[in-house]
Design a protein around this motif. Structure first.
Motif, PDB file in Angstrom:
ATOM      1  N   ASP A   8       0.806  -1.227   0.000  1.00 46.44           N
ATOM      2  CA  ASP A   8       0.000   0.000   0.000  1.00 46.44           C
ATOM      3  C   ASP A   8       0.836   1.272   0.000  1.00 46.44           C
ATOM      4  O   ASP A   8       0.278   2.364   0.038  1.00 46.44           O
ATOM      5  CB  ASP A   8      -0.935   0.008   1.218  1.00 46.44           C
ATOM      6  CG  ASP A   8      -2.028  -1.040   1.121  1.00 46.44           C
ATOM      7  OD1 ASP A   8      -2.352  -1.424  -0.013  1.00 46.44           O
ATOM      8  OD2 ASP A   8      -2.539  -1.469   2.176  1.00 46.44           O
ATOM      9  N   PRO A  11       0.915   4.682  -4.674  1.00 44.88           N
ATOM     10  CA  PRO A  11      -0.430   5.147  -5.022  1.00 44.88           C
ATOM     11  C   PRO A  11      -1.103   4.227  -6.027  1.00 44.88           C
ATOM     12  O   PRO A  11      -0.445   3.674  -6.915  1.00 44.88           O
ATOM     13  CB  PRO A  11      -0.183   6.540  -5.623  1.00 44.88           C
ATOM     14  CG  PRO A  11       1.241   6.506  -6.081  1.00 44.88           C
ATOM     15  CD  PRO A  11       1.967   5.613  -5.119  1.00 44.88           C
ATOM     16  N   LYS A  12      -2.402   4.063  -5.875  1.00 44.92           N
ATOM     17  CA  LYS A  12      -3.155   3.234  -6.802  1.00 44.92           C
ATOM     18  C   LYS A  12      -3.493   4.022  -8.061  1.00 44.92           C
ATOM     19  O   LYS A  12      -3.730   5.229  -8.012  1.00 44.92           O
ATOM     20  CB  LYS A  12      -4.442   2.741  -6.138  1.00 44.92           C
ATOM     21  CG  LYS A  12      -4.196   1.797  -4.971  1.00 44.92           C
ATOM     22  CD  LYS A  12      -5.520   1.308  -4.389  1.00 44.92           C
ATOM     23  CE  LYS A  12      -5.264   0.338  -3.224  1.00 44.92           C
ATOM     24  NZ  LYS A  12      -6.528  -0.144  -2.627  1.00 44.92           N
ATOM     25  N   GLN A  14      -5.718   5.492 -10.832  1.00 46.63           N
ATOM     26  CA  GLN A  14      -7.124   5.882 -10.965  1.00 46.63           C
ATOM     27  C   GLN A  14      -7.356   6.277 -12.422  1.00 46.63           C
ATOM     28  O   GLN A  14      -7.060   7.392 -12.821  1.00 46.63           O
ATOM     29  CB  GLN A  14      -7.466   7.051 -10.045  1.00 46.63           C
ATOM     30  CG  GLN A  14      -7.256   6.762  -8.566  1.00 46.63           C
ATOM     31  CD  GLN A  14      -7.660   7.943  -7.704  1.00 46.63           C
ATOM     32  OE1 GLN A  14      -8.749   8.487  -7.853  1.00 46.63           O
ATOM     33  NE2 GLN A  14      -6.779   8.346  -6.794  1.00 46.63           N
TER      34      GLN A  14
END
Length: 269
Positions: A8, A11-12, A14
Motif C-alpha cells: 500500500d 499510489p493506486k 485511478q
C-alpha cells in the motif's frame, strides 16, 4: 511467473482522468473557428498565454468582444467560413496552425473539422463535444503568475466554475504578488549561480526561503532586501525577516551582531 505486490505504500492507479499540463503556447499559432460567445472565451484564454491567433468566421457571426479583438489588432480575422486549406496555410504565419479551437453551432461541420485535424495531426478542441477533444478548457483562477485550473473532464463545467470560485476565495490576499517576488528572486539567484551543477543547491535554498516567510512578508521584500538575502545563499543560510530589515541602508550581519540593541540600535527597521 510474476507475483502481484499489494504493497500500500504506492499510489493506486485511478483511470479516467486527464493529464493536466501547463501548455506553453507563447508565439504559437492558434486557429479559432467561430466568432460567438464561446469563441470569445477561447480567444481570451490563448491571448492570455501570448499565442498568435487567427479567427475564421463570417463578420455576421462575430460578437462584440471578438469584434473588439479584431479592431484592436489583437487577432487576425478571415471573413469567411472554414476551409480545409486553413489547416495547411493560414495568415499571419502562412503555415499550418499549432492548435485548432472550434466553436460553431454546426455539429456536422465541427465533426468534419475534427477529422481533418486528426489527419493533419493538429491538436483540437471542439466546444461542447468532449469525445472530439484532444484537451479541455478547465475553469481557471488567475492572480498574476498564479493559475489554478479545475477540470471535470468535460462532465460538469458549471460545477468546475463553482469549485474554482470557492478555491479562489480561500486563498490569502497577495498570493500572486508573493509569487512574482519569488520569481524575481529566482532570476537573481540564477545570475549569481548559473551553472547546471548549482541546480540542486539553488532548489534547496529556494525551498527554505519559500518556507521561511509568509505571503505578506514575501510581498514586502524590497529589491534591497532581495539583494541582501542573496548574500546568504553561498553559506546556504536563510535569515529571519528582522535581520533583512536591519540590513537596509548598507548594514552587514556582522555590524548588526555588534549593535544588538544594548547600544541603542534597533534591529527592526
Amino acid at each position: 511467473m510474476t507475483t502481484k505486490n499489494n504493497n500500500d505504500q504506492f499510489p493506486k492507479v485511478q483511470g479516467g482522468g486527464s493529464l493536466i499540463l501547463a501548455w506553453q503556447v507563447r508565439n504559437k499559432h492558434v486557429l479559432v473557428v467561430g466568432g460567438g460567445e464561446v469563441a470569445a472565451g477561447r480567444i481570451l484564454n490563448v491571448l492570455n498565454a501570448d499565442a498568435k491567433v487567427t479567427v475564421v468566421s463570417p463578420s455576421s457571426g462575430l460578437n462584440p468582444e471578438v469584434r473588439h479583438r479584431i479592431a484592436n489588432d489583437e487577432v487576425t480575422h478571415i471573413d469567411r467560413v472554414f476551409q480545409p486549406s486553413d489547416l495547411e496555410t493560414l495568415p499571419p504565419s502562412d503555415g499550418p496552425p499549432d492548435m485548432v479551437l472550434v466553436a460553431v453551432d454546426d455539429p456536422a461541420a465541427s465533426t468534419q473539422i475534427w477529422k481533418l485535424c486528426k489527419e493533419h495531426r493538429i491538436p483540437a478542441n471542439i466546444a461542447d463535444v468532449p469525445p472530439e477533444c484532444d484537451f479541455y478548457f478547465g475553469s481557471v483562477h488567475r492572480d498574476g503568475p498564479l493559475q489554478i485550473m479545475v477540470s471535470t473532464n468535460g462532465k460538469g463545467p458549471r460545477l468546475a466554475a463553482s469549485i474554482r470560485k470557492w478555491i479562489g476565495n480561500q486563498l490569502p490576499a497577495g498570493v500572486g504578488d508573493a509569487i512574482e517576488r519569488v520569481g524575481e528572486l529566482r532570476s537573481k539567484l540564477r545570475r549569481i549561480a548559473p551553472n547546471p551543477e548549482d541546480g540542486p543547491k539553488r532548489m534547496r535554498w529556494m525551498t527554505r526561503v519559500s518556507d521561511a516567510y509568509s505571503w505578506d512578508e514575501m510581498c514586502g521584500l524590497t529589491d534591497e532586501d532581495m539583494e541582501n538575502l542573496l548574500t546568504f545563499y553561498p553559506p546556504s543560510k536563510v535569515p529571519q525577516l528582522d535581520m533583512l530589515k536591519a540590513m537596509r541602508g548598507g548594514w552587514t550581519p556582522e555590524e548588526i551582531d555588534v549593535f544588538d540593541g544594548s547600544f541603542g540600535f534597533s534591529v527592526v527597521a
